[in-house]
Design a protein around this motif. Structure first.
Motif, PDB file in Angstrom:
ATOM      1  N   MET A   1       7.757 -48.253   8.453  1.00 51.73           N
ATOM      2  CA  MET A   1       7.258 -46.810   8.169  1.00 51.73           C
ATOM      3  C   MET A   1       5.985 -46.518   8.714  1.00 51.73           C
ATOM      4  N   HIS A   2       5.761 -45.504   9.107  1.00 51.58           N
ATOM      5  CA  HIS A   2       4.525 -44.956   9.869  1.00 51.58           C
ATOM      6  C   HIS A   2       3.948 -43.620   9.093  1.00 51.58           C
ATOM      7  N   ILE A   3       3.007 -43.512   8.562  1.00 46.41           N
ATOM      8  CA  ILE A   3       2.508 -42.298   7.638  1.00 46.41           C
ATOM      9  C   ILE A   3       1.546 -41.629   8.666  1.00 46.41           C
ATOM     10  N   VAL A   4       1.356 -40.365   8.712  1.00 49.17           N
ATOM     11  CA  VAL A   4       0.549 -39.533   9.276  1.00 49.17           C
ATOM     12  C   VAL A   4      -0.007 -38.330   8.333  1.00 49.17           C
ATOM     13  N   ARG A   5      -1.274 -38.469   7.759  1.00 52.52           N
ATOM     14  CA  ARG A   5      -1.763 -37.413   6.734  1.00 52.52           C
ATOM     15  C   ARG A   5      -2.020 -36.071   7.486  1.00 52.52           C
ATOM     16  N   PHE A   6      -1.542 -34.999   7.207  1.00 52.43           N
ATOM     17  CA  PHE A   6      -1.769 -33.708   7.878  1.00 52.43           C
ATOM     18  C   PHE A   6      -3.470 -33.726   8.382  1.00 52.43           C
ATOM     19  N   ALA A   7      -4.201 -34.053   7.289  1.00 53.36           N
ATOM     20  CA  ALA A   7      -5.781 -33.929   7.588  1.00 53.36           C
ATOM     21  C   ALA A   7      -6.181 -34.874   8.538  1.00 53.36           C
ATOM     22  N   GLU A   8      -5.248 -35.913   8.977  1.00 51.90           N
ATOM     23  CA  GLU A   8      -5.902 -37.043   9.969  1.00 51.90           C
ATOM     24  C   GLU A   8      -4.982 -36.670  11.279  1.00 51.90           C
ATOM     25  N   ALA A   9      -4.195 -35.963  11.356  1.00 55.31           N
ATOM     26  CA  ALA A   9      -3.201 -35.487  12.562  1.00 55.31           C
ATOM     27  C   ALA A   9      -4.270 -35.376  13.696  1.00 55.31           C
ATOM     28  N   PRO A  10      -4.000 -36.104  14.645  1.00 49.18           N
ATOM     29  CA  PRO A  10      -4.680 -35.588  16.011  1.00 49.18           C
ATOM     30  C   PRO A  10      -4.246 -34.497  16.658  1.00 49.18           C
ATOM     31  N   GLY A  11      -5.190 -33.667  17.058  1.00 48.36           N
ATOM     32  CA  GLY A  11      -5.271 -32.452  17.631  1.00 48.36           C
ATOM     33  C   GLY A  11      -5.015 -32.861  19.057  1.00 48.36           C
ATOM     34  N   TYR A  12      -4.401 -31.458  19.666  1.00 49.51           N
ATOM     35  CA  TYR A  12      -4.214 -31.797  21.190  1.00 49.51           C
ATOM     36  C   TYR A  12      -4.203 -30.519  21.859  1.00 49.51           C
ATOM     37  N   THR A  13      -4.283 -30.463  23.255  1.00 53.35           N
ATOM     38  CA  THR A  13      -4.194 -29.032  23.925  1.00 53.35           C
ATOM     39  C   THR A  13      -3.185 -29.182  24.715  1.00 53.35           C
ATOM     40  N   ALA A  14      -2.769 -28.047  25.297  1.00 58.18           N
ATOM     41  CA  ALA A  14      -1.546 -28.012  26.253  1.00 58.18           C
ATOM     42  C   ALA A  14      -1.819 -26.642  27.231  1.00 58.18           C
ATOM     43  N   PRO A  15      -1.516 -26.961  28.472  1.00 54.69           N
ATOM     44  CA  PRO A  15      -1.842 -25.800  29.451  1.00 54.69           C
ATOM     45  C   PRO A  15      -1.059 -24.363  29.047  1.00 54.69           C
ATOM     46  N   GLY A  16      -1.685 -23.310  29.338  1.00 52.57           N
ATOM     47  CA  GLY A  16      -0.909 -22.135  29.035  1.00 52.57           C
ATOM     48  C   GLY A  16      -0.773 -21.848  27.779  1.00 52.57           C
ATOM     49  N   HIS A  17      -1.428 -22.407  26.720  1.00 53.36           N
ATOM     50  CA  HIS A  17      -1.424 -22.065  25.234  1.00 53.36           C
ATOM     51  C   HIS A  17      -2.951 -21.561  24.822  1.00 53.36           C
ATOM     52  N   HIS A  18      -2.824 -20.371  24.349  1.00 48.39           N
ATOM     53  CA  HIS A  18      -4.473 -19.746  23.809  1.00 48.39           C
ATOM     54  C   HIS A  18      -4.077 -19.368  22.553  1.00 48.39           C
ATOM     55  N   ASP A  19      -5.647 -19.526  21.926  1.00 46.94           N
ATOM     56  CA  ASP A  19      -5.643 -19.008  20.477  1.00 46.94           C
ATOM     57  C   ASP A  19      -4.768 -19.901  19.565  1.00 46.94           C
ATOM     58  N   MET A  20      -4.546 -21.119  19.565  1.00 38.99           N
ATOM     59  CA  MET A  20      -3.521 -22.058  19.104  1.00 38.99           C
ATOM     60  C   MET A  20      -4.495 -23.086  18.748  1.00 38.99           C
ATOM     61  N   ALA A  21      -4.160 -23.819  17.245  1.00 36.69           N
ATOM     62  CA  ALA A  21      -4.542 -24.995  16.887  1.00 36.69           C
ATOM     63  C   ALA A  21      -3.497 -25.795  16.802  1.00 36.69           C
ATOM     64  N   MET A  22      -3.437 -27.105  17.323  1.00 38.79           N
ATOM     65  CA  MET A  22      -2.170 -27.735  17.445  1.00 38.79           C
ATOM     66  C   MET A  22      -2.438 -29.269  17.000  1.00 38.79           C
ATOM     67  N   VAL A  23      -1.477 -29.885  16.292  1.00 42.55           N
ATOM     68  CA  VAL A  23      -1.630 -31.343  15.930  1.00 42.55           C
ATOM     69  C   VAL A  23      -0.371 -31.948  15.855  1.00 42.55           C
ATOM     70  N   ARG A  24      -0.485 -33.283  16.156  1.00 44.42           N
ATOM     71  CA  ARG A  24       0.723 -34.037  16.254  1.00 44.42           C
ATOM     72  C   ARG A  24       1.086 -34.928  14.890  1.00 44.42           C
ATOM     73  N   LEU A  25       2.222 -34.764  14.136  1.00 48.90           N
ATOM     74  CA  LEU A  25       2.382 -35.476  13.216  1.00 48.90           C
ATOM     75  C   LEU A  25       3.194 -36.649  13.281  1.00 48.90           C
ATOM     76  N   GLN A  26       3.776 -36.820  14.553  1.00 47.13           N
ATOM     77  CA  GLN A  26       4.512 -38.159  14.552  1.00 47.13           C
ATOM     78  C   GLN A  26       4.697 -38.209  16.258  1.00 47.13           C
ATOM     79  N   GLY A  27       4.785 -39.542  16.705  1.00 50.78           N
ATOM     80  CA  GLY A  27       4.969 -39.551  18.195  1.00 50.78           C
ATOM     81  C   GLY A  27       3.501 -39.267  19.051  1.00 50.78           C
ATOM     82  N   ARG A  28       3.888 -39.820  20.301  1.00 47.90           N
ATOM     83  CA  ARG A  28       2.442 -39.721  21.168  1.00 47.90           C
ATOM     84  C   ARG A  28       1.247 -40.417  20.574  1.00 47.90           C
ATOM     85  N   GLU A  29       0.253 -39.694  20.361  1.00 49.63           N
ATOM     86  CA  GLU A  29      -1.074 -40.496  20.008  1.00 49.63           C
ATOM     87  C   GLU A  29      -0.876 -40.314  18.423  1.00 49.63           C
TER      88      GLU A  29
END
Length: 119
Positions: free
Chosen positions: A1-29
């Protein structure tokens, strides 16, 4: 089991995305996954993505607000709990045309290279 609390989810950026806040909940980092990753985006009014594609399919779920999705030929409006699949290689543009933020869940497979490396 792997838990990611929303408040601790790592943020990320992606090319071609603007005025967005993005976090990963599971997978990758955000932690181990053999096949996919899950993220949440909050798109500010006027924000969104450019019209582009990737080899992987994408699944979007509008969690709150109104999301406009286009593949360059067709355009749809998603409301709360509506979902949309974008096929691998299919163009997509996400847009928030409202005066309120839009919250979107994204589920996307890992690339073949990521799956082979066991990320």
């Amino acid at each position: 089991m792997h838990i990611v609390r929303f408040a601790e989810a790592p943020g990320y950026t992606a090319p071609g995305h603007h005025d967005m806040a993005m976090v990963r909940l599971q997978g990758r980092e955000a932690g181990p996954s053999a096949d996919l990753w899950i993220g949440v985006s909050v798109i500010a009014p006027g924000g969104g993505t450019t019209l582009s594609s990737s080899p992987q399919e994408k699944m979007y779920v509008a969690l709150d607000g109104t999301l406009h999705v286009s593949n360059g030929e067709n355009q749809v409006t998603l409301g709360k709990w509506d979902s949309c699949r974008i096929g691998g290689g299919e163009d997509r543009r996400l847009t928030n045309r409202t005066n309120s933020p839009v919250t979107v869940l994204l589920v996307m497979p890992l690339s073949a290279d990521e799956r082979q490396r066991g990320l």
